[in-house]
Design a protein around this motif. Structure first.
Motif, PDB file in Angstrom:
ATOM      1  N   ARG A   1      -2.363   8.625  26.420  1.00 49.57           N
ATOM      2  CA  ARG A   1      -1.890  10.068  26.924  1.00 49.57           C
ATOM      3  C   ARG A   1      -1.730   9.856  27.918  1.00 49.57           C
ATOM      4  NH1 ARG A   1      -5.232  14.931  24.681  1.00 49.57           N
ATOM      5  NH2 ARG A   1      -4.908  15.243  22.349  1.00 49.57           N
ATOM      6  N   LEU A   2      -2.434   9.828  28.553  1.00 47.60           N
ATOM      7  CA  LEU A   2      -1.448   9.076  30.723  1.00 47.60           C
ATOM      8  C   LEU A   2      -1.051   8.194  29.721  1.00 47.60           C
ATOM      9  CD1 LEU A   2      -2.132   9.737  33.050  1.00 47.60           C
ATOM     10  CD2 LEU A   2      -4.202   8.493  33.333  1.00 47.60           C
ATOM     11  N   PHE A   3      -1.058   7.102  28.795  1.00 46.21           N
ATOM     12  CA  PHE A   3      -0.336   5.735  30.109  1.00 46.21           C
ATOM     13  C   PHE A   3       1.356   6.000  29.060  1.00 46.21           C
ATOM     14  CE2 PHE A   3       2.115   2.486  28.146  1.00 46.21           C
ATOM     15  CZ  PHE A   3       1.592   1.333  28.592  1.00 46.21           C
ATOM     16  N   GLU A   4       0.904   7.240  28.287  1.00 44.37           N
ATOM     17  CA  GLU A   4       2.229   7.816  27.198  1.00 44.37           C
ATOM     18  C   GLU A   4       3.533   8.324  28.172  1.00 44.37           C
ATOM     19  OE1 GLU A   4       3.841   6.850  24.374  1.00 44.37           O
ATOM     20  OE2 GLU A   4       1.932   5.803  24.081  1.00 44.37           O
ATOM     21  N   GLN A   5       2.635   8.875  29.438  1.00 45.23           N
ATOM     22  CA  GLN A   5       3.205   9.137  29.795  1.00 45.23           C
ATOM     23  C   GLN A   5       3.968   9.032  31.194  1.00 45.23           C
ATOM     24  OE1 GLN A   5       0.809  12.276  32.144  1.00 45.23           O
ATOM     25  NE2 GLN A   5       2.001  13.132  34.149  1.00 45.23           N
ATOM     26  N   PHE A   6       3.880   7.839  31.171  1.00 44.79           N
ATOM     27  CA  PHE A   6       3.743   6.662  32.494  1.00 44.79           C
ATOM     28  C   PHE A   6       4.829   5.484  31.912  1.00 44.79           C
ATOM     29  CE2 PHE A   6       0.994   9.519  35.333  1.00 44.79           C
ATOM     30  CZ  PHE A   6       1.794   9.683  35.753  1.00 44.79           C
ATOM     31  N   LYS A   7       4.250   5.597  31.267  1.00 45.15           N
ATOM     32  CA  LYS A   7       5.149   3.806  30.260  1.00 45.15           C
ATOM     33  C   LYS A   7       6.363   3.280  30.607  1.00 45.15           C
ATOM     34  CE  LYS A   7       6.654   6.012  25.734  1.00 45.15           C
ATOM     35  NZ  LYS A   7       6.543   5.999  24.331  1.00 45.15           N
ATOM     36  N   GLN A   8       7.313   4.018  30.869  1.00 47.40           N
ATOM     37  CA  GLN A   8       8.675   3.472  31.035  1.00 47.40           C
ATOM     38  C   GLN A   8       8.880   2.819  32.323  1.00 47.40           C
ATOM     39  OE1 GLN A   8       7.966   7.119  31.089  1.00 47.40           O
ATOM     40  NE2 GLN A   8       8.648   8.483  32.785  1.00 47.40           N
ATOM     41  N   PHE A   9       7.822   2.916  33.418  1.00 48.05           N
ATOM     42  CA  PHE A   9       6.826   1.876  34.687  1.00 48.05           C
ATOM     43  C   PHE A   9       6.117   0.939  34.318  1.00 48.05           C
ATOM     44  CE2 PHE A   9       7.367   6.638  35.960  1.00 48.05           C
ATOM     45  CZ  PHE A   9       8.475   6.697  36.311  1.00 48.05           C
ATOM     46  N   ALA A  10       5.815   0.850  33.096  1.00 47.65           N
ATOM     47  CA  ALA A  10       4.983  -0.413  33.333  1.00 47.65           C
ATOM     48  C   ALA A  10       5.444  -1.936  32.590  1.00 47.65           C
ATOM     49  CB  ALA A  10       4.503  -0.263  31.513  1.00 47.65           C
ATOM     50  N   ASP A  11       5.155  -2.608  32.767  1.00 48.51           N
ATOM     51  CA  ASP A  11       5.756  -4.037  32.881  1.00 48.51           C
ATOM     52  C   ASP A  11       5.111  -4.983  31.491  1.00 48.51           C
ATOM     53  OD1 ASP A  11       3.618  -5.224  33.274  1.00 48.51           O
ATOM     54  OD2 ASP A  11       3.531  -5.443  34.968  1.00 48.51           O
ATOM     55  N   VAL A  12       6.495  -5.524  31.378  1.00 45.03           N
ATOM     56  CA  VAL A  12       6.543  -6.380  29.594  1.00 45.03           C
ATOM     57  C   VAL A  12       4.814  -6.519  29.598  1.00 45.03           C
ATOM     58  CG1 VAL A  12       6.605  -7.966  28.290  1.00 45.03           C
ATOM     59  CG2 VAL A  12       8.433  -6.939  29.318  1.00 45.03           C
ATOM     60  N   ARG A  13       4.170  -7.689  30.239  1.00 42.77           N
ATOM     61  CA  ARG A  13       2.754  -8.146  29.996  1.00 42.77           C
ATOM     62  C   ARG A  13       2.092  -6.442  29.248  1.00 42.77           C
ATOM     63  NH1 ARG A  13       0.378 -12.053  33.995  1.00 42.77           N
ATOM     64  NH2 ARG A  13       2.227 -13.585  33.041  1.00 42.77           N
ATOM     65  N   THR A  14       1.703  -5.560  30.576  1.00 44.27           N
ATOM     66  CA  THR A  14       1.268  -4.683  30.241  1.00 44.27           C
ATOM     67  C   THR A  14       1.777  -3.897  29.088  1.00 44.27           C
ATOM     68  OG1 THR A  14       0.886  -3.886  32.989  1.00 44.27           O
ATOM     69  CG2 THR A  14       0.695  -1.952  31.514  1.00 44.27           C
ATOM     70  N   PHE A  15       2.597  -3.253  28.631  1.00 43.26           N
ATOM     71  CA  PHE A  15       2.466  -3.000  27.268  1.00 43.26           C
ATOM     72  C   PHE A  15       2.479  -3.528  26.952  1.00 43.26           C
ATOM     73  CE2 PHE A  15       5.444   0.859  26.602  1.00 43.26           C
ATOM     74  CZ  PHE A  15       5.762   0.351  24.603  1.00 43.26           C
ATOM     75  N   ILE A  16       2.058  -4.891  26.948  1.00 46.57           N
ATOM     76  CA  ILE A  16       1.712  -5.876  25.105  1.00 46.57           C
ATOM     77  C   ILE A  16       0.708  -5.938  25.352  1.00 46.57           C
ATOM     78  CG2 ILE A  16       1.122  -8.179  24.342  1.00 46.57           C
ATOM     79  CD1 ILE A  16       4.058  -8.808  26.129  1.00 46.57           C
ATOM     80  N   LYS A  17      -0.569  -6.287  26.018  1.00 46.08           N
ATOM     81  CA  LYS A  17      -1.917  -5.179  26.151  1.00 46.08           C
ATOM     82  C   LYS A  17      -2.326  -4.134  25.839  1.00 46.08           C
ATOM     83  CE  LYS A  17      -5.931  -6.196  29.260  1.00 46.08           C
ATOM     84  NZ  LYS A  17      -6.419  -5.964  30.371  1.00 46.08           N
ATOM     85  N   TYR A  18      -0.835  -3.070  26.355  1.00 45.64           N
ATOM     86  CA  TYR A  18      -1.137  -1.487  25.767  1.00 45.64           C
ATOM     87  C   TYR A  18      -1.408  -0.825  24.010  1.00 45.64           C
ATOM     88  CZ  TYR A  18      -0.496   2.935  24.827  1.00 45.64           C
ATOM     89  OH  TYR A  18      -0.393   4.172  24.382  1.00 45.64           O
TER      90      TYR A  18
END
Length: 463
Positions: free
Chosen positions: A431-448
């Motif tokens: 839930r916390l990640f989804e709240q801020f996911k627009q600020f995640a870079d590609v590497r972070t998003f892939i790991k998530y």
């Protein structure tokens, strides 16, 4: 009909293959010719020490013949504990757990062997060979499950403590199974058992169970404390000791109850319990160890009083609390994570800027590790608080736009929640990640995405 091979046949074949006589092989093993002859002819069984010598002399790895040893000398033979005991210790040394399991299965139909196996298990536990000891405790417990004996209760206590680990689902199961056996322990062991259960339930945030265990522990400790200080008691019997001072179980029950009230948002009642374990004037002992523990409880009470005021909205005590943390940082290091977690709770709840505090404790934060311990608090509560601290750090940094730090801590907590089967925490991280996911870079998003995918397979999360 299948013919079971024998160690004797293997040895005879080896002697023929290597063209060795009994005397020559005896010299290699360090055993005399007569012993070798008796083993080869089947006139004499062998000890585990002799088997190890023979195995080494044949150039085979340690324990190579252990399965055959069980077949040849234990299964379908009257149990001989003089042979079995050293064999179990040797199997434990070599981590031959399957061999131990087979031996226990072969002899535990007879309850006469329970006391000896229990004694061996206790020795193995003292040696730190927990996996081997667990198999013996489980064997004795299974054999005595209808006996309602104290030994059965102790076995269940040992099983509980050995099984407690990182998997929260398994921890809950272990605590639930053991809890029904507590009353079968003697009065002193019950106190330590209740304290251990309370700390496990505390790490699981099962506050109703924490309250229940604390209440039982206080009642039993008060009875025991009154008993040992009864002037009429002059029988001269030696007291069985608890792990900690007896009065400490009463004070710790109040500390646990305060934590329950704090979790429920009742900070005023939490303060009342805190004042109770801060005031230990009723303690009769005056020795140095007692004074040490009284000092600890007073220190904990001072810090927790700041915490309950802080979390109730009195942010004016933050600086005082930080000074308290600094002053007490060299006393109980495993409490540091909990103290800093309280700071982060307040920071996120009341939007406080605590960058200067995080900078002041930068080294301590970097050194937070989860170390196993025989103490259930350090083993369960501290690692759980460490995970919560990192989650609160992630939340703090994300809310303040420091996304690199925020996502780093968040993915770390998400990974640990997955590994430790912490379903509720896993979902909170998502839930916390989804709240801020627009600020995640590609590497972070892939790991998530990878971690969430694993969580779905493990049924920790559903879309």
């Amino acid at each position: 009909m299948k013919v079971t091979p024998t160690i004797r046949a293997e040895l005879e074949q080896y002697l023929q293959q290597e063209d060795l006589n009994l005397s020559q092989f005896g010299q290699i093993t360090g055993m005399n010719r007569g012993i070798i002859s008796s083993i080869v002819t089947g006139n004499k069984s062998m000890s585990i020490n002799q088997l190890d010598r023979i195995t080494e002399a044949m150039g085979l790895p340690e324990g190579h013949f252990y399965d055959l040893f069980i077949e040849n000398y234990i299964i379908d033979h009257p149990p001989n504990m003089r042979r079995i005991e050293p064999f179990l210790f040797r199997c434990a040394e070599l981590d031959k757990l399957d061999a131990i399991r087979r031996v226990v299965g072969a002899i535990m139909d007879n309850l006469l062997y329970s006391p000896k196996l229990f004694e061996i298990a206790e020795t193995l536990l003292a040696q730190g060979r927990n996996a081997a000891a667990l198999l013996l405790y489980e064997g004795v417990a299974e054999a005595e499950k209808y006996q309602h004996s104290e030994r059965l209760a102790i076995c269940q206590y040992r099983i509980f403590t050995i099984q407690i680990g990182d998997d929260q689902s398994q921890n809950l199961s272990a605590a639930t199974i053991f809890e029904v056996f507590v009353e079968r322990l003697d009065e002193i062991d019950q106190l330590d058992a209740l304290k251990d259960l309370a700390n496990v339930y505390r790490s699981l945030r099962k506050w109703d169970k924490v309250d229940e265990m604390a209440s039982k522990m206080r009642g039993k400790a008060e009875i025991q404390y009154s008993f040992i200080h009864n002037e009429k008691r002059k029988d001269g019997t030696k007291e069985k000791k608890t792990r900690g001072p007896l009065f400490g179980y009463i004070a710790y029950a109040d500390l646990l109850c305060a934590s329950v009230c704090e979790a429920q948002g009742d900070h005023q009642r939490a303060l009342e319990y805190t004042h109770a374990y801060a005031n230990l004037d009723w303690v009769k002992e005056t020795d140095d160890a007692t004074q040490h523990w009284i000092s600890l409880f007073k220190s904990w009470a001072e810090g927790n009083a700041y915490v309950y005021k802080l979390l109730s909205g009195d942010v004016s005590v933050l600086n005082d609390y930080v000074q308290y943390i600094i002053a007490s940082s060299d006393k109980v290091n495993n409490e540091m994570v909990t103290k800093l977690l309280n700071v982060m709770f307040a920071a996120n709840r009341y939007q406080l800027d605590v960058r200067h505090i995080l900078k002041r404790f930068e080294n301590e934060i970097d050194s937070f590790v989860q170390q196993p311990s025989s103490d259930m608090y350090t083993y369960q509560v501290v690692p759980e608080q460490t995970t919560r601290f990192k989650y609160e750090l992630a939340k703090y940094y994300l809310n303040r736009g420091n996304y690199s730090y925020g996502f780093r801590y968040l993915l770390d907590v998400l990974s640990k929640s997955l590994a430790n089967n912490k379903e509720s925490f896993f979902i909170r991280c998502i839930r916390l990640f989804e709240q801020f996911k627009q600020f995640a870079d590609v590497r972070t998003f892939i790991k998530y995405e990878s971690l969430v995918s694993v969580g779905q397979r493990e049924r920790l999360f559903y879309y």
